[in-house]
Write a protein that holds these residues in place. Structure first.
Motif, PDB file in Angstrom:
ATOM      1  N   GLY A   1      49.525  40.204  39.098  1.00 39.02           N
ATOM      2  CA  GLY A   1      49.341  38.781  39.330  1.00 39.02           C
ATOM      3  C   GLY A   1      50.567  38.056  39.821  1.00 39.02           C
TER       4      GLY A   1
ATOM      5  N   GLY B   1      49.870  39.895  44.754  1.00 39.01           N
ATOM      6  CA  GLY B   1      48.521  40.005  44.226  1.00 39.01           C
ATOM      7  C   GLY B   1      47.736  38.723  44.355  1.00 39.01           C
TER       8      GLY B   1
ATOM      9  N   ALA C   1      44.442  38.017  46.633  1.00 36.39           N
ATOM     10  CA  ALA C   1      43.222  37.514  46.007  1.00 36.39           C
ATOM     11  C   ALA C   1      42.761  36.212  46.651  1.00 36.39           C
ATOM     12  CB  ALA C   1      43.458  37.310  44.511  1.00 36.39           C
TER      13      ALA C   1
ATOM     14  N   VAL D   1      41.731  39.355  39.508  1.00 36.43           N
ATOM     15  CA  VAL D   1      43.141  39.714  39.391  1.00 36.43           C
ATOM     16  C   VAL D   1      43.411  40.096  37.935  1.00 36.43           C
ATOM     17  CG1 VAL D   1      45.531  38.916  39.612  1.00 36.43           C
ATOM     18  CG2 VAL D   1      43.770  38.084  41.210  1.00 36.43           C
TER      19      VAL D   1
ATOM     20  N   ASP E   1      46.380  40.626  35.434  1.00 38.68           N
ATOM     21  CA  ASP E   1      47.785  40.243  35.366  1.00 38.68           C
ATOM     22  C   ASP E   1      48.354  40.554  33.985  1.00 38.68           C
ATOM     23  OD1 ASP E   1      50.275  39.048  35.669  1.00 38.68           O
ATOM     24  OD2 ASP E   1      49.500  37.024  35.307  1.00 38.68           O
TER      25      ASP E   1
END
Length: 338
Positions: free
Chosen positions: A25, A29, A33, A45, A47
């Motif tokens: 995350g 990332g 996303a 996601v 994270d």
């Protein structure tokens, strides 16, 4: 070295099969996303909440966001992903592996979290980042991201004109020294058991860089707890306010072994091998950010995530069309047998 940030409100893990799971995350990332969510893809996601730049006070060198605290950038990123229907789940991935394909032959992956929950995805984007492996010098780690820095572009302006020491970790530290010399007139290079050839010594001398070959045994603080210098093996204390360390960087690969992603050794560290737009040799899996490019700053990592997200969407669109054609063909075949 990883620092865990405070937990935030986590979304529920999606049920059924989603178009993409993003593992990581950070900037790469979240931007991947964001692209997928804006393309109306179902994206989750995962994270773990331990970004590499958590100890830093601000992100620098990022146009329009220079000086913004890292947690604020991530908070905004999560908000924006959610705005388009994406989910951000606080959790740690312990396994990710291929699963049986769908009835129409499309790829499937299973991602499992430490608490036992799992999710099925058509595609995966790995953006887990990296870990800086600091030298085992007492007192060094506590100043990481503040008075102990690694990147002249991320932290250089903030430490300009200070007495800076380069704590060498290997050949990469030589180039490091010239970059920090641009920022201060007072630079000392501690070889700390590494080799320094005569040509480099001559070049250092030409730039007024002092070289100390006696090993460093600890970081010394002042009475307020600020970095004050280093103690050498002979007992001498060399006053410094900042230490620059080209620490080896290792991609965060834990829990991803089941994907069988190829790795590569780079001068700056070890990470997953990738091609254009973060593609890998494993169909259905992309990588982006520091997990494949150790020297990428926040902006470059975010851009890599965007490219990967767009490529994932492109490949999903092809798969969707293939599935639609297959369904039509199967319907026509069934009608012909009646």
């Amino acid at each position: 070295m990883a620092v865990t940030t405070p937990a935030y409100e986590s979304d529920a893990l999606a049920e059924g099969t989603v178009d993409a799971v993003v593992i990581g995350g950070g900037a790469a990332g979240l931007n991947g996303a964001l692209i997928l969510a804006r393309s109306r893809r179902s994206v989750v996601v995962i994270d773990s909440g331990s970004p590499r730049n958590a100890p830093a006070e601000a992100v620098h060198g990022l146009i329009a966001l220079d000086g913004t605290p890292p947690p604020e950038i991530l908070r905004r990123g999560r908000e924006q992903v959610r705005q388009y229907g994406g989910r951000v789940v606080f959790g740690k991935v312990v396994s990710a592996e291929p699963a049986a394909p769908s009835a129409d032959g499309d790829l499937r992956f299973t991602v499992t979290l430490a608490d036992g929950r799992s999710i099925t995805a058509r595609r995966i984007l790995v953006a887990t980042g990296l870990t800086d492996v600091l030298p085992q010098v007492p007192g060094l780690a506590e100043h990481w991201g503040h008075s102990v820095v690694h990147c002249p572009y991320c932290h250089g302006w903030e430490v300009r004109d200070e007495p800076i020491g380069i704590l060498a970790t290997g050949p990469a530290s030589i180039g490091h020294a010239f970059l920090f010399r641009q920022l201060t007139e007072d630079l000392t290079y501690f070889t700390h058991g590494t080799d320094l050839d005569e040509d480099s010594r001559a070049r250092f001398a030409a730039r007024g860089i002092r070289v100390i070959d006696t090993p460093v045994t600890e970081v010394v603080n002042d009475e307020d707890g600020a970095l004050a210098g280093v103690r050498l093996a002979d007992g001498q204390v060399v006053t410094r306010r900042v230490l620059a360390v080209a620490a080896p960087m290792e991609a965060r690969t834990q829990g991803l072994e089941g994907l069988s992603l190829p790795v590569q050794d780079l001068p700056t560290g070890r990470g997953f091998a990738s091609g254009m737009a973060g593609t890998t040799e494993v169909p259905g899996v992309w990588v982006a950010g520091n997990v494949t490019d150790p020297v990428a700053q926040v902006g470059a990592s975010a851009a890599a995530g965007a490219l990967a997200g767009a490529d994932i969407n492109r490949m999903l669109a092809i798969a969707d069309t293939d599935a639609a054609l297959q369904k039509i063909a199967e319907g026509s075949a069934a009608a012909a047998t009646r």
